[in-house]
Write a protein that holds these residues in place. Structure first.
Motif, PDB file in Angstrom:
ATOM      1  N   ARG A   1      -5.336   0.106   1.512  1.00 52.31           N
ATOM      2  CA  ARG A   1      -5.522  -1.274   1.983  1.00 52.31           C
ATOM      3  C   ARG A   1      -6.733  -1.903   1.306  1.00 52.31           C
ATOM      4  NH1 ARG A   1      -4.231   0.383   7.316  1.00 52.31           N
ATOM      5  NH2 ARG A   1      -6.433   0.688   7.735  1.00 52.31           N
TER       6      ARG A   1
ATOM      7  N   VAL B   1      -1.390  -9.307   4.614  1.00 57.11           N
ATOM      8  CA  VAL B   1      -2.748  -9.681   4.207  1.00 57.11           C
ATOM      9  C   VAL B   1      -2.732 -10.066   2.732  1.00 57.11           C
ATOM     10  CG1 VAL B   1      -5.132  -8.883   4.033  1.00 57.11           C
ATOM     11  CG2 VAL B   1      -3.683  -8.044   5.885  1.00 57.11           C
TER      12      VAL B   1
ATOM     13  N   TYR C   1       6.686   4.756  13.404  1.00 59.89           N
ATOM     14  CA  TYR C   1       7.149   3.430  13.819  1.00 59.89           C
ATOM     15  C   TYR C   1       8.355   3.551  14.739  1.00 59.89           C
ATOM     16  CZ  TYR C   1       9.825  -0.888  13.553  1.00 59.89           C
ATOM     17  OH  TYR C   1      10.554  -1.997  13.870  1.00 59.89           O
TER      18      TYR C   1
ATOM     19  N   ILE D   1       1.371   2.942   2.555  1.00 63.62           N
ATOM     20  CA  ILE D   1       2.059   2.987   3.847  1.00 63.62           C
ATOM     21  C   ILE D   1       3.419   2.326   3.667  1.00 63.62           C
ATOM     22  CG2 ILE D   1       2.008   2.260   6.261  1.00 63.62           C
ATOM     23  CD1 ILE D   1      -0.182   4.245   5.622  1.00 63.62           C
TER      24      ILE D   1
ATOM     25  N   THR E   1       0.846  -1.190   0.000  1.00 60.87           N
ATOM     26  CA  THR E   1       0.000   0.000   0.000  1.00 60.87           C
ATOM     27  C   THR E   1       0.884   1.244   0.000  1.00 60.87           C
ATOM     28  OG1 THR E   1       0.003  -0.040   2.401  1.00 60.87           O
ATOM     29  CG2 THR E   1      -1.819  -1.145   1.327  1.00 60.87           C
TER      30      THR E   1
ATOM     31  N   GLU F   1      11.777  -1.717  -2.008  1.00 58.58           N
ATOM     32  CA  GLU F   1      10.880  -1.438  -0.894  1.00 58.58           C
ATOM     33  C   GLU F   1      10.753   0.063  -0.677  1.00 58.58           C
ATOM     34  OE1 GLU F   1      10.932  -4.189   2.362  1.00 58.58           O
ATOM     35  OE2 GLU F   1      10.843  -2.505   3.769  1.00 58.58           O
TER      36      GLU F   1
ATOM     37  N   LEU G   1       1.566  -4.238  18.354  1.00 57.45           N
ATOM     38  CA  LEU G   1       0.814  -3.020  18.033  1.00 57.45           C
ATOM     39  C   LEU G   1       1.752  -1.840  17.816  1.00 57.45           C
ATOM     40  CD1 LEU G   1      -2.265  -3.242  20.408  1.00 57.45           C
ATOM     41  CD2 LEU G   1      -2.217  -3.531  17.940  1.00 57.45           C
ATOM     42  N   ALA G   2       2.885  -1.833  18.524  1.00 58.14           N
ATOM     43  CA  ALA G   2       3.845  -0.747  18.351  1.00 58.14           C
ATOM     44  C   ALA G   2       4.568  -0.859  17.022  1.00 58.14           C
ATOM     45  CB  ALA G   2       4.854  -0.743  19.495  1.00 58.14           C
ATOM     46  N   LYS G   3       4.815  -2.111  16.592  1.00 56.91           N
ATOM     47  CA  LYS G   3       5.648  -2.295  15.405  1.00 56.91           C
ATOM     48  C   LYS G   3       4.871  -2.351  14.096  1.00 56.91           C
ATOM     49  CE  LYS G   3       9.712  -4.443  17.434  1.00 56.91           C
ATOM     50  NZ  LYS G   3      10.464  -5.687  17.614  1.00 56.91           N
ATOM     51  N   CYS G   4       3.600  -2.726  14.158  1.00 50.15           N
ATOM     52  CA  CYS G   4       2.825  -2.900  12.922  1.00 50.15           C
ATOM     53  C   CYS G   4       2.411  -1.539  12.376  1.00 50.15           C
ATOM     54  CB  CYS G   4       1.593  -3.752  13.183  1.00 50.15           C
ATOM     55  SG  CYS G   4       0.509  -3.871  11.752  1.00 50.15           S
ATOM     56  N   ILE G   5       2.800  -1.235  11.111  1.00 46.43           N
ATOM     57  CA  ILE G   5       2.403   0.047  10.527  1.00 46.43           C
ATOM     58  C   ILE G   5       1.162  -0.092   9.641  1.00 46.43           C
ATOM     59  CG2 ILE G   5       4.639   1.184  10.698  1.00 46.43           C
ATOM     60  CD1 ILE G   5       5.076   0.516   7.728  1.00 46.43           C
ATOM     61  N   ARG G   6       0.464  -1.189   9.744  1.00 47.20           N
ATOM     62  CA  ARG G   6      -0.835  -1.370   9.064  1.00 47.20           C
ATOM     63  C   ARG G   6      -0.726  -1.229   7.545  1.00 47.20           C
ATOM     64  NH1 ARG G   6      -0.309  -0.545  14.589  1.00 47.20           N
ATOM     65  NH2 ARG G   6      -2.291  -0.146  15.606  1.00 47.20           N
ATOM     66  N   CYS G   7       0.322  -1.805   6.955  1.00 45.06           N
ATOM     67  CA  CYS G   7       0.516  -1.657   5.511  1.00 45.06           C
ATOM     68  C   CYS G   7      -0.206  -2.737   4.728  1.00 45.06           C
ATOM     69  CB  CYS G   7       1.997  -1.667   5.169  1.00 45.06           C
ATOM     70  SG  CYS G   7       2.794  -3.272   5.368  1.00 45.06           S
ATOM     71  N   ALA G   8      -0.663  -3.789   5.404  1.00 52.45           N
ATOM     72  CA  ALA G   8      -1.460  -4.853   4.779  1.00 52.45           C
ATOM     73  C   ALA G   8      -0.689  -5.723   3.802  1.00 52.45           C
ATOM     74  CB  ALA G   8      -2.709  -4.288   4.095  1.00 52.45           C
ATOM     75  N   LYS G   9       0.654  -5.626   3.826  1.00 53.53           N
ATOM     76  CA  LYS G   9       1.429  -6.479   2.915  1.00 53.53           C
ATOM     77  C   LYS G   9       1.235  -7.963   3.248  1.00 53.53           C
ATOM     78  CE  LYS G   9       5.511  -3.909   1.390  1.00 53.53           C
ATOM     79  NZ  LYS G   9       6.901  -3.593   1.793  1.00 53.53           N
TER      80      LYS G   9
ATOM     81  N   SER H   1       3.044   4.389  22.324  1.00 58.46           N
ATOM     82  CA  SER H   1       3.751   3.246  21.724  1.00 58.46           C
ATOM     83  C   SER H   1       2.921   2.541  20.654  1.00 58.46           C
ATOM     84  CB  SER H   1       4.175   2.233  22.796  1.00 58.46           C
ATOM     85  OG  SER H   1       5.217   2.773  23.568  1.00 58.46           O
ATOM     86  N   VAL H   2       2.253   3.345  19.848  1.00 55.81           N
ATOM     87  CA  VAL H   2       1.496   2.818  18.710  1.00 55.81           C
ATOM     88  C   VAL H   2       1.684   3.828  17.580  1.00 55.81           C
ATOM     89  CG1 VAL H   2      -0.831   2.438  17.818  1.00 55.81           C
ATOM     90  CG2 VAL H   2      -0.256   1.618  20.073  1.00 55.81           C
ATOM     91  N   PRO H   3       1.942   3.370  16.339  1.00 52.87           N
ATOM     92  CA  PRO H   3       2.013   4.337  15.241  1.00 52.87           C
ATOM     93  C   PRO H   3       0.626   4.944  15.006  1.00 52.87           C
ATOM     94  CG  PRO H   3       2.489   2.110  14.446  1.00 52.87           C
ATOM     95  CD  PRO H   3       2.167   1.989  15.895  1.00 52.87           C
TER      96      PRO H   3
ATOM     97  N   PRO I   1       7.613  -5.155   6.485  1.00 51.44           N
ATOM     98  CA  PRO I   1       8.725  -4.203   6.388  1.00 51.44           C
ATOM     99  C   PRO I   1       9.313  -3.797   7.743  1.00 51.44           C
ATOM    100  CG  PRO I   1       6.652  -3.056   6.079  1.00 51.44           C
ATOM    101  CD  PRO I   1       6.319  -4.513   6.263  1.00 51.44           C
ATOM    102  N   THR I   2       8.615  -4.109   8.842  1.00 47.94           N
ATOM    103  CA  THR I   2       9.024  -3.506  10.109  1.00 47.94           C
ATOM    104  C   THR I   2       9.442  -4.494  11.196  1.00 47.94           C
ATOM    105  OG1 THR I   2       6.817  -3.551  11.060  1.00 47.94           O
ATOM    106  CG2 THR I   2       7.393  -1.625   9.739  1.00 47.94           C
ATOM    107  N   ASP I   3       9.579  -5.762  10.892  1.00 47.18           N
ATOM    108  CA  ASP I   3       9.910  -6.745  11.933  1.00 47.18           C
ATOM    109  C   ASP I   3       8.776  -6.939  12.929  1.00 47.18           C
ATOM    110  OD1 ASP I   3      12.257  -6.631  10.625  1.00 47.18           O
ATOM    111  OD2 ASP I   3      13.484  -5.984  12.317  1.00 47.18           O
TER     112      ASP I   3
END
Lengths: 288, 218
Positions: free
Chosen positions: A144, B58, A51, A33, A31, A41, B48-56, A129-131, B102-104
């Motif tokens: 998405r 998915v 992040y 994002i 996406t 990438e 929740l801190a590491k996920c940037i919701r990019c949906a890759k 501690s959340v993006p 992308p973010t571990d």
């Protein structure tokens, strides 16, 4: 050549790229994002910042992806992302056309609002501690939905994502677009565009736009003005989504349309009958 | 911008930002710790801190097992999750979901699907379980990709009839990956076996030594 036509083609091409895995020619995945174009990438700069603040760690691969994006938008102009790439901006532009007739409520948000939103987003990402922006981002939600929402249901319980051509002949084939609930923010933005203040989100609120405004402040690409040709007709002001960037140039104070907030959408270049405005690379003389 | 102007704007930012921030923090507190995350996801708050919701991930899942959380899921909004009863994780050998992250947020050091941990399967309804009622169901055992390792069959006499054998599926929690294929396959209307969050900590591990003993035949 009308720039607007070129820009619309690019905007549609971006949407087709995001849809490409579902349409069966996967040159792009992911996406806006974070995505991958021809195996490279790419990560949104604000997502990378959020992040890093939220996870409190550095991830090399993602930071490189964000650096590529950062360098690209530094060169072409930060908010080129808004004007040429972001689908929310495209939908917003369509909703804005209703504002002339249906803009019942007037609202004048301050120009610094989006920077305040950006600051709040960054601080909150660190504290919670959340993006934070990626959580609610309409850009994330809409891309998405494009990347993962297009499902071709064969009717026998199986779904295919790629095989469009092969399935068309079957009678029980239905195409469903699964919309994610987070698209509600997009709906809100479009309603604001149509009924309250056009470009309320894109030009005054969006923290991604704010960040790219900062990125593009010293960009080498921009709109140049020829003061001798300019007749002060004001046509450019009518089509510009952020007219304050034009003021110093049209007044004759500077030779360039102010960078930063300008998305290089080139509406002004199209509108200028005198051809006083043109897209230019770099400048020898900043002042004329 | 003069000082008075700056002060006014500053106060506005603090008030509006604080209110919005308070609201969002409140929203974040409603996290759902029992949700099943894709392979390689760590502890929920860390994820929740590491996920940037990019949906890759998915998009990368070939079975559409991974879904995206929507509005009303609090801090989970936009994050990937699985509903194993509907579509389980089929434990792809190359773990494509982990590879594209992308973010571990999905741990890239996870390369063996058998080492993933989405949760642990347990028989949640012992009264309804067909096998435990003495019927030769054992579907969960048959479908398990780690058959005879993650789920084994233990035989014992039927408590009520006394003359029949019960073939009891028993989950080996050290081996089970929580893929949910058993949960997906249970033939009951409401599954009798389900993947639950894996027990953590010393208290849960305290009696492990007992289960590792040779069984005493009575």
């Amino acid at each position: 050549m009308k720039w607007k036509l070129v820009r619309r083609c690019v905007q549609v091409a971006v949407i087709l790229l995001i849809l490409s895995p579902a349409l069966g020619f996967g040159i792009f995945s992911g996406t806006l994002i974070s995505g991958e174009l021809f195996g490279v990438e790419l990560t949104d700069v604000l997502a990378a910042l959020d992040y890093t603040l939220a996870a409190k760690t550095l991830t090399a691969g993602m930071l490189i992806g964000a650096a590529v994006v950062l360098v690209f938008y530094f060169f072409v102009g930060g908010r080129v992302f808004c004007g040429w790439v972001c689908p929310v901006h495209l939908f917003s532009e369509m909703a804005r056309t209703f504002n002339k007739r249906f803009g019942f409520v007037s609202l004048r948000p301050p120009r610094w609002q989006k920077y305040a939103v950006l600051a709040v987003v960054l601080v909150l990402s660190f504290v919670a501690s959340v993006p934070v922006f990626e959580m609610v981002s309409p850009i994330g939600a809409v891309t998405r939905a494009m990347a993962t929402g297009l499902r071709i249901d064969r009717g026998d319980g199986s779904t295919v994502v790629a095989d469009v051509a092969g399935g068309v002949g079957e009678s029980d084939l239905t195409v469903t677009l699964v919309l994610n609930g987070t698209l509600v923010l997009l709906m809100f933005i479009l309603l604001m565009d149509a009924f309250v203040k056009k470009a309320w989100w894109c030009e005054y609120t969006c923290p991604v736009g704010a960040l790219y405004s900062i990125v593009g402040r010293k960009s080498p690409v921009g709109v140049r003005i020829d003061h001798d040709a300019c007749t002060d007709c004001g046509d450019c002001f009518g089509v510009c989504p952020v007219p304050h960037v034009l003021t110093p140039a049209v007044k004759g104070e500077v030779g360039w349309v102010q960078k930063g907030d300008c998305s290089n959408c080139l509406n002004c270049v199209d509108a200028c009958d005198e051809k006083a405005l043109a897209l230019r690379f770099w400048s020898r003389a900043r002042r004329l | 911008m003069d000082r008075r102007d700056f002060l006014k704007k500053g106060i506005a930012v603090v008030v509006v930002g604080g209110t919005a921030g308070g609201g969002i923090t409140r929203l974040l507190s409603g996290t759902n710790a029992t949700v099943v995350r894709p392979p390689g996801a760590g502890e929920e708050n860390d994820f929740l801190a590491k996920c940037i919701r990019c949906a890759k991930c998915v998009q990368a899942c070939p079975y559409d097992s991974i879904k995206t959380a929507g509005l009303g899921d609090g801090a989970s909004m936009g994050t990937p999750f699985l509903e194993l009863r509907e579509i389980p994780c089929y434990m792809c050998e190359d773990l494509p979901c982990v590879g594209v992250c992308p973010t571990d947020a999905l741990d890239p050091t996870l390369t063996d699907a058998a080492k993933m941990l989405l949760g642990t399967a347990v028989i949640v309804d012992r009264e309804a379980c067909l096998s435990l009622n003495g019927i030769r169901c054992e579907i969960c055992y048959r479908v398990c990709p780690l058959i005879d390792k993650a789920i084994v069959i233990e035989k014992h006499a039927h408590q009520i009839t006394g003359r029949h054998t019960v073939f009891e599926p028993v989950v080996q929690k050290e081996v089970c990956t929580g893929c949910g294929i058993c949960e997906n396959a249970c033939p009951l209307d409401d599954t009798a076996i389900a993947v639950v969050p894996t027990q953590r900590g010393d208290k849960a591990a305290h009696y492990d030594y007992l289960r590792k003993q040779e069984r005493v035949e009575l």
